[in-house]
Motif scaffolding. Structure first.
Motif, PDB file in Angstrom:
ATOM      1  N   GLU A 134       0.834  -1.206   0.000  1.00  0.00           N
ATOM      2  CA  GLU A 134       0.000   0.000   0.000  1.00  0.00           C
ATOM      3  C   GLU A 134       0.869   1.256   0.000  1.00  0.00           C
ATOM      4  O   GLU A 134       0.534   2.254  -0.640  1.00  0.00           O
ATOM      5  N   SER A 187      -8.887  -0.135   0.737  1.00  0.00           N
ATOM      6  CA  SER A 187      -7.849  -0.525  -0.207  1.00  0.00           C
ATOM      7  C   SER A 187      -8.448  -0.772  -1.590  1.00  0.00           C
ATOM      8  O   SER A 187      -9.533  -1.343  -1.725  1.00  0.00           O
ATOM      9  N   ASN A 230      -2.603  -6.934  -2.588  1.00  0.00           N
ATOM     10  CA  ASN A 230      -1.531  -6.262  -1.840  1.00  0.00           C
ATOM     11  C   ASN A 230      -0.644  -7.228  -1.058  1.00  0.00           C
ATOM     12  O   ASN A 230       0.547  -6.966  -0.899  1.00  0.00           O
TER      13      ASN A 230
END
Length: 376
Positions: free
Chosen positions: A169, A334, A339
């Motif tokens: 992230e 997100s 991720n």
């Protein structure tokens, strides 16, 4: 980026940047291409990008599936394989699945496999790669890094899955251009967290930091599997949400849509969601007050709950947290679906990012003999 962009970003002169780019290209670490028409005055600058020919194999075991990705530099998942399981996989099951896949992996790009990165939903020793405990997998003191390195003949690294995710992230997701990022993920096995402070990953003495799912949010709450009472992941969990909206584990991808339809309309759903939002708000208040992040990224079912309930969560945090840090933080969901795999790949890439000359050159590399591997 263009070579002119690189020159500006690094502060180096053009000839130095040109020399570095040429060396990186010779190592097959970057691609150099002609620019599109930018309509700028002057000679257009060539475009530099990360090469897809050096790849990492990334692994994410969870209680409902084993996910394996072929990851290239730049946060790109070239291929992803998901193996659903009826019960939580053992460490041996994960290793055997990975070994079979690596042996049969045919890279159309003719790339070099640099190693294996694993994001584990549990406590992973930074020094030895031993999974001390992964409660939802029922793993205890599993020498996972050593097992994978021996089975595949590839250098192997492992870390907590949410730690991998916060790295992804910060590099490629909602945390880009932020020095202080907190990631909180709600998955099939519970809630995990990762923290970046001042641009640096917060790892702790031996890699065990970020267990935000075991933050106390309800002193009268239920007993957590860790032995404590009222942990965040006990009071806020996916199973209760799925149950109240009439979905099973296999339908978890529909949770956000179902919550959007039912929240505010069906009393039982609204009551449960509000209860979980209250406890999640307590956790986020603590995170805001302690870390003063620029952004808090919510993944998994936590992101779905936030998306389905508008500003309810942000409003509760702004009311409860200290005025200074709460006025500066963004709380977002997100948008980086892979991720954990991307972050697990970064465990592998960090070696050549620190020292590009350590990259192999030439024909595609197969797994080396186990005795040649130094797992770290």
């Amino acid at each position: 980026m263009t070579r002119a962009d690189l020159t500006h970003a690094t502060g180096l002169n053009r000839s130095t940047v040109a020399t570095i780019v040429t060396e990186l290209e010779s190592l097959d670490l970057v691609t150099v291409s002609q620019p599109v028409d930018t309509k700028r005055v002057g000679r257009p600058s060539t475009v530099i990008g990360p090469s897809p020919r050096h790849i990492a194999v990334a692994v994410h075991p969870d209680k409902d599936a084993i996910s394996i990705g072929v990851v290239a530099m730049g946060g790109r998942v070239l291929r992803e394989f998901r193996f659903d399981v009826e019960r939580a996989p053992t460490a041996v099951h994960v290793v055997n699945t990975l070994q079979a896949l690596v042996r049969g992996l045919e890279l159309s790009e003719g790339g070099t496999v640099l190693g294996v990165g694993i994001g584990v939903p549990g406590l992973v020793g930074a020094r030895d790669g031993v999974v001390r405990v992964a409660p939802h997998l029922d793993w205890h003191d599993e020498p996972l890094v050593q097992m994978v390195a021996k089975a595949t003949g590839l250098p192997t690294w492992a870390a907590n899955d949410a730690t991998c995710a916060v790295v992804a992230e910060g590099q490629f997701g909602e945390g880009i251009d932020e020095d202080n990022v907190v990631y909180l993920n709600g998955g099939a096995g519970g809630i995990g967290g990762g923290v970046i402070v001042g641009g640096q990953l917060l790892s702790g003495e031996n890699g065990y930091s970020g267990e935000l799912g075991h933050m106390l949010v309800n002193s009268d709450g239920g007993l957590c599997h860790c032995g404590a009472v009222g942990c965040l992941e006990t009071e806020v969990n996916r199973d209760d949400l799925l149950s109240v909206v009439g979905l099973g584990d296999a339908e978890s991808s529909l949770l956000e849509q179902r919550l959007r339809e039912a929240y505010g309309e069906e009393p039982a759903v609204t009551a449960l969601v509000d209860r979980q939002l209250d406890f999640l708000g307590i956790a986020l208040r603590n995170i805001v007050n302690i870390f003063n992040p620029g952004v808090i990224v919510l993944g998994g079912f936590l992101g779905a709950v936030r998306n389905a309930t508008g500003d309810r969560l942000l409003d509760s945090v702004e009311r409860a947290a200290l005025a200074g840090p709460s006025s500066e933080v963004r709380i977002v969901s997100s948008t980086l679906d892979e991720n954990v795999l991307i972050g697990a790949g970064e465990l592998v890439f960090r070696t050549i990012l620190r020292d590009p000359t350590s990259a192999s050159v030439g024909s595609p590399t197969s797994a080396r003999e186990p005795e040649q591997v130094a797992a770290s």
